[in-house]
Scaffold this motif. Structure first.
Motif, PDB file in Angstrom:
ATOM      1  N   MET A 114       0.833  -1.201   0.000  1.00 58.32           N
ATOM      2  CA  MET A 114       0.000   0.000   0.000  1.00 58.32           C
ATOM      3  C   MET A 114       0.874   1.261   0.000  1.00 58.32           C
ATOM      4  N   ILE A 115       0.377   2.252  -0.666  1.00 56.43           N
ATOM      5  CA  ILE A 115       1.118   3.509  -0.725  1.00 56.43           C
ATOM      6  C   ILE A 115       0.182   4.639  -0.311  1.00 56.43           C
ATOM      7  N   ASP A 116       0.752   5.765  -0.028  1.00 54.45           N
ATOM      8  CA  ASP A 116      -0.071   6.936   0.316  1.00 54.45           C
ATOM      9  C   ASP A 116      -0.001   7.956  -0.799  1.00 54.45           C
ATOM     10  N   ILE A 117      -1.159   8.507  -1.149  1.00 61.01           N
ATOM     11  CA  ILE A 117      -1.147   9.622  -2.085  1.00 61.01           C
ATOM     12  C   ILE A 117      -1.974  10.752  -1.494  1.00 61.01           C
ATOM     13  N   ASN A 118      -1.790  11.915  -2.037  1.00 64.40           N
ATOM     14  CA  ASN A 118      -2.451  13.097  -1.512  1.00 64.40           C
ATOM     15  C   ASN A 118      -3.457  13.605  -2.537  1.00 64.40           C
ATOM     16  N   ILE A 119      -4.742  13.507  -2.202  1.00 69.94           N
ATOM     17  CA  ILE A 119      -5.766  14.061  -3.090  1.00 69.94           C
ATOM     18  C   ILE A 119      -6.420  15.239  -2.392  1.00 69.94           C
ATOM     19  N   ASN A 120      -6.372  16.388  -2.992  1.00 69.22           N
ATOM     20  CA  ASN A 120      -6.949  17.620  -2.450  1.00 69.22           C
ATOM     21  C   ASN A 120      -6.504  17.883  -1.010  1.00 69.22           C
ATOM     22  N   GLY A 121      -5.253  17.544  -0.703  1.00 67.27           N
ATOM     23  CA  GLY A 121      -4.727  17.823   0.625  1.00 67.27           C
ATOM     24  C   GLY A 121      -4.984  16.718   1.632  1.00 67.27           C
ATOM     25  N   ASN A 122      -5.757  15.692   1.262  1.00 65.37           N
ATOM     26  CA  ASN A 122      -5.986  14.585   2.190  1.00 65.37           C
ATOM     27  C   ASN A 122      -5.124  13.394   1.786  1.00 65.37           C
ATOM     28  N   ILE A 123      -4.550  12.747   2.807  1.00 62.92           N
ATOM     29  CA  ILE A 123      -3.751  11.560   2.521  1.00 62.92           C
ATOM     30  C   ILE A 123      -4.691  10.364   2.418  1.00 62.92           C
ATOM     31  N   VAL A 124      -4.639   9.647   1.312  1.00 62.84           N
ATOM     32  CA  VAL A 124      -5.421   8.418   1.199  1.00 62.84           C
ATOM     33  C   VAL A 124      -4.478   7.294   0.802  1.00 62.84           C
ATOM     34  N   SER A 125      -4.832   6.071   1.218  1.00 65.23           N
ATOM     35  CA  SER A 125      -3.951   4.966   0.857  1.00 65.23           C
ATOM     36  C   SER A 125      -4.500   4.250  -0.369  1.00 65.23           C
ATOM     37  N   ALA A 126      -3.597   3.695  -1.130  1.00 64.53           N
ATOM     38  CA  ALA A 126      -3.973   3.070  -2.394  1.00 64.53           C
ATOM     39  C   ALA A 126      -2.985   1.974  -2.707  1.00 64.53           C
ATOM     40  N   LYS A 127      -3.374   1.128  -3.648  1.00 65.35           N
ATOM     41  CA  LYS A 127      -2.442   0.103  -4.121  1.00 65.35           C
ATOM     42  C   LYS A 127      -1.598   0.713  -5.232  1.00 65.35           C
ATOM     43  N   ALA A 128      -0.305   0.454  -5.238  1.00 66.92           N
ATOM     44  CA  ALA A 128       0.549   0.994  -6.284  1.00 66.92           C
ATOM     45  C   ALA A 128       0.052   0.491  -7.634  1.00 66.92           C
ATOM     46  N   GLY A 129      -0.013   1.366  -8.596  1.00 71.40           N
ATOM     47  CA  GLY A 129      -0.408   0.948  -9.938  1.00 71.40           C
ATOM     48  C   GLY A 129      -1.894   1.039 -10.204  1.00 71.40           C
ATOM     49  N   GLU A 130      -2.694   1.249  -9.161  1.00 72.27           N
ATOM     50  CA  GLU A 130      -4.123   1.471  -9.374  1.00 72.27           C
ATOM     51  C   GLU A 130      -4.325   2.759 -10.146  1.00 72.27           C
ATOM     52  N   MET A 131      -5.405   2.832 -10.899  1.00 75.41           N
ATOM     53  CA  MET A 131      -5.665   4.076 -11.606  1.00 75.41           C
ATOM     54  C   MET A 131      -6.249   5.104 -10.622  1.00 75.41           C
ATOM     55  N   LEU A 132      -5.886   6.338 -10.864  1.00 76.07           N
ATOM     56  CA  LEU A 132      -6.283   7.432  -9.985  1.00 76.07           C
ATOM     57  C   LEU A 132      -7.788   7.490  -9.782  1.00 76.07           C
ATOM     58  N   ILE A 133      -8.550   7.223 -10.856  1.00 76.13           N
ATOM     59  CA  ILE A 133     -10.001   7.372 -10.765  1.00 76.13           C
ATOM     60  C   ILE A 133     -10.594   6.304  -9.838  1.00 76.13           C
ATOM     61  N   VAL A 134      -9.939   5.129  -9.786  1.00 75.06           N
ATOM     62  CA  VAL A 134     -10.425   4.053  -8.909  1.00 75.06           C
ATOM     63  C   VAL A 134     -10.259   4.477  -7.455  1.00 75.06           C
ATOM     64  N   VAL A 135      -9.110   5.083  -7.158  1.00 74.69           N
ATOM     65  CA  VAL A 135      -8.861   5.557  -5.801  1.00 74.69           C
ATOM     66  C   VAL A 135      -9.849   6.662  -5.457  1.00 74.69           C
ATOM     67  N   ALA A 136     -10.040   7.586  -6.374  1.00 72.41           N
ATOM     68  CA  ALA A 136     -10.950   8.706  -6.126  1.00 72.41           C
ATOM     69  C   ALA A 136     -12.372   8.190  -5.873  1.00 72.41           C
ATOM     70  N   ASP A 137     -12.817   7.213  -6.688  1.00 69.46           N
ATOM     71  CA  ASP A 137     -14.157   6.650  -6.501  1.00 69.46           C
ATOM     72  C   ASP A 137     -14.298   6.017  -5.119  1.00 69.46           C
ATOM     73  N   ARG A 138     -13.247   5.306  -4.712  1.00 68.00           N
ATOM     74  CA  ARG A 138     -13.309   4.640  -3.414  1.00 68.00           C
ATOM     75  C   ARG A 138     -13.396   5.658  -2.287  1.00 68.00           C
ATOM     76  N   GLU A 139     -12.760   6.801  -2.477  1.00 69.43           N
ATOM     77  CA  GLU A 139     -12.753   7.834  -1.442  1.00 69.43           C
ATOM     78  C   GLU A 139     -13.906   8.818  -1.596  1.00 69.43           C
ATOM     79  N   ASN A 140     -14.824   8.518  -2.504  1.00 74.72           N
ATOM     80  CA  ASN A 140     -15.958   9.411  -2.740  1.00 74.72           C
ATOM     81  C   ASN A 140     -15.547  10.809  -3.174  1.00 74.72           C
ATOM     82  N   ILE A 141     -14.468  10.889  -3.923  1.00 78.39           N
ATOM     83  CA  ILE A 141     -14.060  12.176  -4.490  1.00 78.39           C
ATOM     84  C   ILE A 141     -14.566  12.192  -5.917  1.00 78.39           C
ATOM     85  N   SER A 142     -15.376  13.168  -6.248  1.00 78.10           N
ATOM     86  CA  SER A 142     -16.023  13.074  -7.550  1.00 78.10           C
ATOM     87  C   SER A 142     -15.106  13.537  -8.676  1.00 78.10           C
ATOM     88  N   VAL A 143     -14.972  12.681  -9.660  1.00 79.75           N
ATOM     89  CA  VAL A 143     -14.227  12.996 -10.880  1.00 79.75           C
ATOM     90  C   VAL A 143     -15.176  12.707 -12.029  1.00 79.75           C
TER      91      VAL A 143
END
Lengths: 157, 751
Positions: free
Chosen positions: B1-30
């Motif tokens: 697992m890795i950490d990325i920063n979306i809109n200033g919030n740290i969220v964890s994700a699997k390396a290589g996942e597409m950004l939109i999948v992470v955003a969907d999981r975190e309820n960040i609308s894209v």
């Protein structure tokens, strides 16, 4: 039906690609089949190519409609494919296309009454160094001018 | 697992996942058009561009893999500007006809335009117009609205398994269309309506009916197959107007079959039964429920119960009922002392039945590496199960088929073996023998003389050498002369190779019928014995004999007898039912009643009524309850159907294994006829679905046989065999007639 001769020609192309990748030969197959059918691709010939290469009809039609070297309407003995992409356009292709239309009395996409010549506007043919240019059947003509065009077209018989 | 920063919030994700999948999981609308979670990524629409720190240009979220420490902004000025530009670009050619567009109100383009669009366009040239081609009776096209997201094209290639739509032409002339005008044939085609983000593909039967916000969405369960796909039923003023799919990854993912999507149309069919009727001295009268039920109960009492003849009462129910209805039906019969109950109406010989467990879940099915399919046109009979198998084949699973006819599979098969019905048991015995020899097991007597041919050897090799395999037994076997032997062989092969099995020989809600015990109890008679016996009365739930029974002639004769009192509970008018019944009670159809469907995962999926049944029509469970009350039976104090469900004891399905008898040694000669209702004619609801009946699948009506069989039967092309048009084709095995029909069984010519 695709003739045995055409099948043999297509098989040469299929053999150039890895096993189960026979669909890679689709462009050559269409070209070969078109040449056998008075330079026209009909829906049924597209379906035959699709069946031969184990593709769906629409997948072959996607290719056939994307490229300008396939024809759906009757074309002349000589097909002038006039490039009108950026290099040719900047070098005056549009005026030359108008000239050739006036000279032959047809619009692009049409064929002359005697069935000898048809004109098509096509996308880049990869000869920007010689723009403006066109292709007549398999041959390229570059650095075109009104005079040069007149001479070339007058020699088509 | 890795950490990325979306809109200033740290969220964890699997390396290589597409950004939109992470955003969907975190309820960040894209926003997105071409991206769809179940389809491949093409990143062609560019609306999902987001600002990634370090990248000069905004990046498409759908095809940007996340890396540790990535900083993403989905709301800043750079992102908003690019989204605004893309919106303006997409709207260049999109017509602004939202007020007359069926997608209006549920349109992804409209939503995104409101949120990200500009109110002024800098494009003032003419818009393009695309001429439409008719792609069939289910889907309405308006391709001028198409934004070339290619979701429908990818759906065809990746999910339906046949590429039906494609992008022809180039540049401004690009057009999404089917090949020629052949239309869309897939059994899953309706899903294109759901995934189209704009109004280019909409439901044809729903065309110009209503706006989406005028309807409720009521969760429900599809009832035409063993899957029980999750649905949203959308009614307006008491009428079902549309059905769309609901998400459930364990059942139907996000897809539903056309059968489940469009069958709602039957609810408003003019043939609906709307009032109770009784036959008094040979004349039919429409009466109130009180009078009808009173007449029914008095009839039962005077013909049967008052004479202590409950053993001459029969209860027959079709596999379409709800679990609660099965239970109440059985409870009434048990309480009056009758054990004669059955739902297996289409089985020729009930001493020779398929007993086979289904012990693999739907989501596990897509992870298998080998499947053996026996006797089913699985793609049309169980579309969602076939979809899971197709996914398995895409991951490399091999599928072998033992069928009586070549069917159109939407994946490539390892081997497709077309064999005569009377040889299937012998092939499977050969498979078992080969496996047992390989395992060093001692051979039982019945296998010693069995010849192991190449086909059996190959199948045995595959089953033995697979880590997770499944053997699927289908509907074409139910009336096979070796049906029970085949099922037993399948069980034994599975046991000796640690394979799973899937019993697709039954469908609809038959698993629930089995669970609550709608089969003869104690010394009770099965359906075929009932039809051959001198019965004094029948209670028939949702039965239309000309489609349901194998022994149709015997059934009608048994029901028609003068002194036989017949109570029919039906949803649709039917002349044959009128001919033999004494009381006809109109019952609610799908979506009009609450109930439970038991699917192949053994999930009890309950649903509520989405609409009230029309006119005086009542849900069958209520009718049964009141009948029980009038019969003065104890224990029927239910206020709603959930109390019935609570009461249903979760008796586990007893799996029977009987020893294989020795009749394997002798071949059964002669031509076998496999009669099957076509996929859109398997129940009364489907038969009354106007639009489905007009599709190519709805029109299936042929008796297929090969030249040799045709000669033996003395028929040729253009003739009818058992009332169905003959098609002579090499696709059918020897000694076999395969009938797939939307018409009734021909009484005279019954097989």
């Amino acid at each position: 039906m695709i003739s045995i001769k055409a099948r043999n020609q297509i098989d040469v192309w299929i053999a150039k690609y890895p096993k189960d990748r026979q669909s890679s030969a689709v462009m050559q197959a269409l070209k070969i089949v078109q040449a056998e059918n008075e330079n026209i691709l009909s829906a049924s010939t597209i379906q035959e190519v699709a069946d031969y290469l184990d593709m769906s009809g629409i997948a072959v039609q996607e290719v056939a409609t994307f490229y300008e070297n396939y024809n759906y309407k009757k074309v002349g003995k000589y097909v002038i494919r006039f490039c009108h992409n950026i290099s040719c356009m900047l070098n005056g292709a549009d005026d030359l296309i108008k000239h050739i239309e006036n000279k032959l009395g047809v619009k692009t996409g049409e064929v002359t009454l005697d069935g000898l010549i048809s004109v098509k506007k096509v996308e880049c043919l990869g000869a920007c160094v010689g723009a403006p240019m066109f292709q007549i059947n398999e041959e390229y003509f570059e650095n075109l001018t009104v005079d040069k065009i007149d001479k070339i077209v007058d020699n088509l018989k | 697992m890795i950490d990325i920063n979306i809109n200033g919030n740290i969220v964890s994700a699997k390396a290589g996942e597409m950004l939109i999948v992470v955003a969907d999981r975190e309820n960040i609308s894209v926003p997105r058009f071409c991206y769809h979670k179940k389809l491949s990524v093409v990143s062609s629409c560019r609306i999902c561009l987001v600002d990634v720190e370090g990248a000069i240009k905004p990046q498409p979220a759908c095809s940007t893999p996340v890396v540790h420490g990535m900083k993403v902004q989905t709301q800043n000025v750079k992102t908003k500007n690019s989204q605004k530009s893309v919106m303006e670009f997409l709207l260049i050619n999109h017509p602004l006809d939202c007020p007359i567009c069926d997608q209006g109100g549920e349109c992804e383009l409209q939503d995104v335009a409101v949120k990200y669009g500009s109110d002024i366009s800098s494009f003032s040239e003419g818009k393009r117009v695309v001429t439409d081609s008719d792609i069939g009776v289910l889907i309405q096209t308006d391709m001028t609205r198409c934004i070339h997201c290619t979701r429908c094209v990818r759906f065809g290639v990746e999910i339906a398994g046949i590429m039906e739509m494609g992008g022809t032409g180039r540049g401004e002339n690009l057009k999404i269309e089917p090949f020629l005008e052949q239309g869309i044939q897939s059994e899953l085609s309706g899903n294109m309506i759901d995934i189209c983000p704009v109004g280019a593909l909409t439901s044809k039967p729903f065309k110009y009916e209503l706006r989406s916000w005028q309807m409720n969405s009521i969760p429900s369960i599809a009832r035409h197959d063993l899957v029980g796909s999750n649905l949203l039923v959308q009614p307006y003023k008491g009428k079902v107007k549309r059905v769309v799919s609901a998400d459930n990854d364990l059942v139907n993912e996000i897809w539903i079959s056309d059968r489940d999507r469009f069958s709602y149309e039957s609810l408003t069919h003019k043939n609906r039964l709307l009032k109770p009727q009784i036959k008094v001295q040979g004349r039919w009268n429409q009466v109130s429920w009180e009078v009808a039920l009173d007449y029914a109960v008095k009839g039962l009492n005077s013909h049967i119960l008052n004479h202590q003849k409950a053993d001459q009462l029969g209860g027959l129910v079709s596999n379409t009922a709800t679990m609660e209805e099965f239970y109440l039906f059985k409870k009434i019969l048990t309480e009056v002392g009758c054990d004669n109950i059955d739902y297996r109406l289409n089985v020729k010989n009930l001493d020779n039945t398929i007993i086979l467990d289904s012990n693999i879940k739907l989501d596990a099915l897509e992870k298998i590496d080998y499947a053996l399919i026996i006797g089913t046109n699985i793609r049309l009979e169980q579309p969602m199960i076939n979809h899971r198998l197709r996914k398995a084949t895409k991951k490399g699973a091999d599928v072998d088929v033992l069928n009586v006819m070549v069917f159109d599979f939407n994946y490539s098969l390892h081997t497709e073996n077309i064999i005569a019905p009377n040889k299937i048991a012998f092939i499977l015995a050969g498979v078992l023998k080969s496996i047992m020899i390989n395992n060093g097991q001692e051979l039982p007597d019945y296998l010693i003389a069995i010849n192991v041919d190449e086909m059996a050897k190959n199948i045995a090799y595959k089953v033995l050498n697979s880590d997770s395999s499944v053997i699927i037994l289908g509907e074409h076997i139910i009336n096979n002369v070796d049906a029970s032997t085949i099922a037993n062989l399948v069980t034994k092969i599975a046991q000796s190779t640690n394979s799973r099995t899937l019993n697709l020989s039954i469908t609809a809600n038959a698993i629930a019928a089995n669970l609550v015990g709608c089969v003869p109890q104690n010394s009770g008679m099965n359906v075929n014995t009932m039809l051959a016996s001198d019965m004094r009365g029948f209670i028939l739930l949702d039965i239309y004999p000309q489609y349901n029974f194998h022994h149709l002639g015997a059934a009608i004769k048994a029901f028609e007898k003068d002194d036989t009192f017949v109570i029919s509970l039906n949803s649709f008018k039917d002349d044959i039912v009128v001919g033999y019944s004494d009381v006809i009670l109109p019952i609610a159809s799908i979506y009009e009643t609450s109930g439970t469907h038991l699917n192949i995962n053994n999930d009890m999926q309950s649903y509520i009524a989405a609409v009230k049944a029309p006119n005086e029509v009542k849900p069958a469970w209520k009718v049964l309850k009141v009948m029980a009350d009038l019969l003065e039976l104890p224990g029927f104090n239910y206020e709603d159907s959930t109390q019935v469900l609570t009461e249903i004891s979760y008796q586990s399905h007893v799996s029977h294994t009987h020893d294989i008898n020795g009749n394997l040694a002798s071949y059964h000669n002669g031509i076998s006829v496999i009669w099957q209702n076509s996929p859109y004619s398997i129940d009364a609801v489907l038969r009354h679905s106007r639009t489905l009946q007009k599709t190519k699948i709805g029109q299936m009506n042929n008796a297929y046989m090969n030249q040799t069989s045709a000669k033996a039967l003395k028929v040729s092309v253009g003739d009818k065999y058992l009332g169905v048009f003959v098609v002579i084709t090499d696709a059918v095995a020897d000694n076999c007639v395969f009938i797939n029909t939307n018409q009734t069984i021909n009484i005279q010519g019954q097989a």
